[in-house]
Design a protein around this motif. Structure first.
Motif, PDB file in Angstrom:
ATOM      1  N   ARG A  60       3.827  34.878 -33.467  1.00 31.15           N
ATOM      2  CA  ARG A  60       2.548  35.596 -33.433  1.00 31.15           C
ATOM      3  C   ARG A  60       1.378  34.750 -33.931  1.00 31.15           C
ATOM      4  O   ARG A  60       0.237  35.226 -33.947  1.00 31.15           O
ATOM      5  N   ILE A  61       1.627  33.522 -34.310  1.00 26.06           N
ATOM      6  CA  ILE A  61       0.543  32.664 -34.787  1.00 26.06           C
ATOM      7  C   ILE A  61      -0.351  32.293 -33.611  1.00 26.06           C
ATOM      8  O   ILE A  61       0.121  31.792 -32.586  1.00 26.06           O
ATOM      9  N   GLU A  62      -1.627  32.531 -33.786  1.00 30.68           N
ATOM     10  CA  GLU A  62      -2.595  32.244 -32.738  1.00 30.68           C
ATOM     11  C   GLU A  62      -2.644  30.739 -32.453  1.00 30.68           C
ATOM     12  O   GLU A  62      -2.659  29.926 -33.368  1.00 30.68           O
ATOM     13  N   ASN A  63      -2.660  30.396 -31.181  1.00 33.25           N
ATOM     14  CA  ASN A  63      -2.729  29.014 -30.688  1.00 33.25           C
ATOM     15  C   ASN A  63      -1.475  28.188 -30.961  1.00 33.25           C
ATOM     16  O   ASN A  63      -1.510  26.965 -30.862  1.00 33.25           O
ATOM     17  N   LEU A  64      -0.375  28.845 -31.294  1.00 28.77           N
ATOM     18  CA  LEU A  64       0.887  28.134 -31.444  1.00 28.77           C
ATOM     19  C   LEU A  64       1.400  27.792 -30.047  1.00 28.77           C
ATOM     20  O   LEU A  64       1.412  28.640 -29.154  1.00 28.77           O
ATOM     21  N   GLU A  65       1.798  26.567 -29.840  1.00 30.16           N
ATOM     22  CA  GLU A  65       2.309  26.126 -28.540  1.00 30.16           C
ATOM     23  C   GLU A  65       3.641  26.806 -28.248  1.00 30.16           C
ATOM     24  O   GLU A  65       4.347  27.237 -29.157  1.00 30.16           O
ATOM     25  N   ASN A  66       4.005  26.857 -26.962  1.00 29.95           N
ATOM     26  CA  ASN A  66       5.320  27.393 -26.594  1.00 29.95           C
ATOM     27  C   ASN A  66       6.437  26.544 -27.186  1.00 29.95           C
ATOM     28  O   ASN A  66       7.480  27.052 -27.566  1.00 29.95           O
ATOM     29  N   LEU A  67       6.233  25.252 -27.232  1.00 32.53           N
ATOM     30  CA  LEU A  67       7.187  24.337 -27.863  1.00 32.53           C
ATOM     31  C   LEU A  67       6.597  23.922 -29.201  1.00 32.53           C
ATOM     32  O   LEU A  67       5.517  23.345 -29.262  1.00 32.53           O
ATOM     33  N   PHE A  68       7.304  24.247 -30.277  1.00 25.43           N
ATOM     34  CA  PHE A  68       6.804  23.880 -31.589  1.00 25.43           C
ATOM     35  C   PHE A  68       7.976  23.478 -32.477  1.00 25.43           C
ATOM     36  O   PHE A  68       9.122  23.811 -32.218  1.00 25.43           O
ATOM     37  N   ILE A  69       7.660  22.747 -33.516  1.00 27.81           N
ATOM     38  CA  ILE A  69       8.643  22.312 -34.507  1.00 27.81           C
ATOM     39  C   ILE A  69       8.284  23.012 -35.812  1.00 27.81           C
ATOM     40  O   ILE A  69       7.141  22.981 -36.252  1.00 27.81           O
TER      41      ILE A  69
END
Length: 175
Positions: A102-111
């Protein structure tokens, strides 16, 4: 978490009383003490992972943001920005992890990593993601052969990802 900050102590005390948790117990000291190595998490990302688009620091309040954080390069996200109010306040990383999406502007792929994750060598996106955009099993990067928990996690995650095929003898060593 910097458990030396008065605002955090007051909030923790207010909500922990309901659970019977003591602020200065042995478990508390280890779990919530400030991590003096935390700055190396960000230095490692900057030096060895220049391909990272965004770095987010998730905190409960302003007093939890370390002085060394460069707000021009690191985005601050507060618990209230992405965790539903009925689950706040939280003092548990599992709650935070449940709502990361739900974090705004978090990419679909994240670490995702906690304050005890350090990058000491150059990394490429392919170390974490396949060409098809699927996450790789990265427990292999933290394996400690003398640690039962790490070995068990390595085994379980490798089986899930079908990238470890063990005979019975080897399986007993890991599980």
């Amino acid at each position: 978490v910097d458990s030396t900050k008065e605002q955090w102590i007051n909030l923790y005390n207010e909500y922990s009383r309901k659970c019977g948790i003591k602020l200065h117990s042995k478990d508390f000291s280890k779990r919530y003490e400030p991590n003096i190595l935390f700055k190396y998490t960000f230095r490692g990302i900057e030096k060895y992972m220049p391909w990272i688009n965004n770095v987010f620091l998730i905190v409960q309040s302003d007093d939890q943001i370390p002085d060394f954080i460069n707000r021009n390069t690191i985005k601050i996200v507060y618990h209230e920005d992405f965790i539903p109010s009925q689950y706040l306040p939280t003092f548990n990383s599992n709650t935070i992890e449940c709502f990361l999406h739900r974090i705004e502007n978090l990419e679909n792929l994240f670490i995702y990593g906690n304050d005890d994750v350090y990058i000491f060598n150059p990394c490429e996106a392919s170390d974490f993601f396949t060409d098809g955009g699927y996450p790789r099993n990265n427990f292999r990067w933290i394996k400690n052969t003398n640690d039962f928990y790490s070995n068990k996690m390595l085994y379980c995650n490798s089986v899930i990802n079908n990238d470890l095929h063990l005979n019975d003898f080897e399986r007993d060593r890991y599980y």
